[in-house]
Design an enzyme around this catalytic site. Sequence first.
Site, PDB file in Angstrom:
ATOM      1  N   TYR A 116       0.755  -1.142  -0.360  1.00  0.00           N
ATOM      2  CA  TYR A 116       0.236  -0.448   0.000  1.00  0.00           C
ATOM      3  C   TYR A 116       0.894   1.189  -0.528  1.00  0.00           C
ATOM      4  O   TYR A 116       1.422   1.444   1.121  1.00  0.00           O
ATOM      5  CB  TYR A 116      -0.845   0.286   1.184  1.00  0.00           C
ATOM      6  CG  TYR A 116      -1.725   1.286   1.308  1.00  0.00           C
ATOM      7  CD1 TYR A 116      -2.607   1.990   0.374  1.00  0.00           C
ATOM      8  CD2 TYR A 116      -1.424   2.073   2.184  1.00  0.00           C
ATOM      9  CE1 TYR A 116      -2.969   2.733   0.366  1.00  0.00           C
ATOM     10  CE2 TYR A 116      -2.646   3.427   3.133  1.00  0.00           C
ATOM     11  CZ  TYR A 116      -3.192   3.641   1.692  1.00  0.00           C
ATOM     12  OH  TYR A 116      -3.492   5.303   1.459  1.00  0.00           O
ATOM     13  N   ASP A 146      -1.976  -1.252  -3.660  1.00  0.00           N
ATOM     14  CA  ASP A 146      -2.354  -0.062  -4.431  1.00  0.00           C
ATOM     15  C   ASP A 146      -1.005   1.032  -4.313  1.00  0.00           C
ATOM     16  O   ASP A 146      -0.646   1.637  -3.573  1.00  0.00           O
ATOM     17  CB  ASP A 146      -3.484   0.528  -3.373  1.00  0.00           C
ATOM     18  CG  ASP A 146      -3.782   1.964  -3.310  1.00  0.00           C
ATOM     19  OD1 ASP A 146      -3.349   2.671  -4.083  1.00  0.00           O
ATOM     20  OD2 ASP A 146      -4.856   2.485  -2.708  1.00  0.00           O
ATOM     21  N   HIS A 234     -12.955   2.047  -4.386  1.00  0.00           N
ATOM     22  CA  HIS A 234     -11.806   0.610  -5.181  1.00  0.00           C
ATOM     23  C   HIS A 234     -12.433  -0.343  -6.006  1.00  0.00           C
ATOM     24  O   HIS A 234     -13.610  -1.725  -4.954  1.00  0.00           O
ATOM     25  CB  HIS A 234     -10.412   0.462  -4.627  1.00  0.00           C
ATOM     26  CG  HIS A 234      -9.139   2.128  -4.355  1.00  0.00           C
ATOM     27  ND1 HIS A 234      -7.801   1.709  -5.266  1.00  0.00           N
ATOM     28  CD2 HIS A 234      -9.352   2.594  -4.222  1.00  0.00           C
ATOM     29  CE1 HIS A 234      -7.526   3.271  -3.885  1.00  0.00           C
ATOM     30  NE2 HIS A 234      -8.517   3.508  -3.247  1.00  0.00           N
TER      31      HIS A 234
END
EC number: 3.1.11.2
Length: 378
Positions: A116, A146, A234
């Site tokens: 992340y 991500d 998302h």
Amino acid sequence: MAYQSAPLKIITQNCRGLNIPERRTHLLQELKKKHVAIAMLQETHFKEGSPPRLRNRHYPNNYFCNHPIAHKSGVAILLAAELEFKELECTQDSQGRYLFLKGTIADKINTIATIYVPNKRQAPFLRNALQQLEDFTDGILLIVGDFNTPLDPTLDSSTGHSCLSQHNIRSIRQSMEALRLVDCWRTLHPTVKDFTYYSALHNRYSRIDYILIAQEGLSHLRGAKIETGTWSDHGSVEIELDSPLYRPTAWTWRLNEALLLDLDTKEQTQQALEQYFRENDSPETSPISIWEAHKSVIHGVLIRIASRKRKAFMHEMVDLYQLISTLERQHKRSQLNAVYGELMEHRRKLKDLILKRHLRSVQRTKGFYYIYANKGGK
């Protein structure tokens, strides 16, 4: 029981927080429904020392990397029960930003990593993480997460540009090339523009969630797709790899106790029983045989009712999913506020529908603890 071959399905999902029980329940149910073998999560928002429980019998083997003092960041890897994974080594970030896991799947060494990336100074963070991963890697490497920036702004952003400079983007690509990494979704869709995240503040779509695999593992890739975001901001990214996994072709039926609370179901069941005993009560038939056979009859009646209700519920769910997917595609093209408002309205309807299923799970859990509260058991 018959079995069929199953692909190794891997998914990455930015969860935007999993401290709410309903969100954790929905996540686990969705993973089970999709037959996901490995789930890589970002933004779990768990705090070290007091993380909520995120596992069930389908996903008993999980790894977490949480923030030490706050409910932010956090990554996790969830492994399905049928996945024969043997851990060799695990490395975590002190700030809950990445988790590296090395182990064997069907006697083959694999390294999987979930990352992340912060929304500032993405390039230095990724370079540092990939350098550490290079020393850790053994076997086939898979990186998901991500990245908080499009790697190819021309195709991965609706505006065609990124907040990062071209120099930083080239630096990230060079770090990826050092590990021989390939973007799974872009490999199968070289010219398609699709996105995983929408920023309402900037009115911009972007593809910032990626699944990257080392080139030597690319021959095992069977498919890749981007799912519509429903409960998170998302959309998830899913890939399928060749694997030695197998799963049953059919499942054992179990009574849904909630049917017994439905008035229409109780009335239909009572009518079926009355008709059965009226038609079969005769001197030639043994009472024991009549009693034993009525179980199969009522079993079939309840299966028919449950199947009809389930089909109606799933039909409503599928219609909402399709409508949300259509509206999201329209909004990606037009970015009109009216379309976005309609999209959010149908997402709320889907959330309310899913909540009904969660409430049943909560009732079953309460019932379980009520029955077995003071009894010994495993």
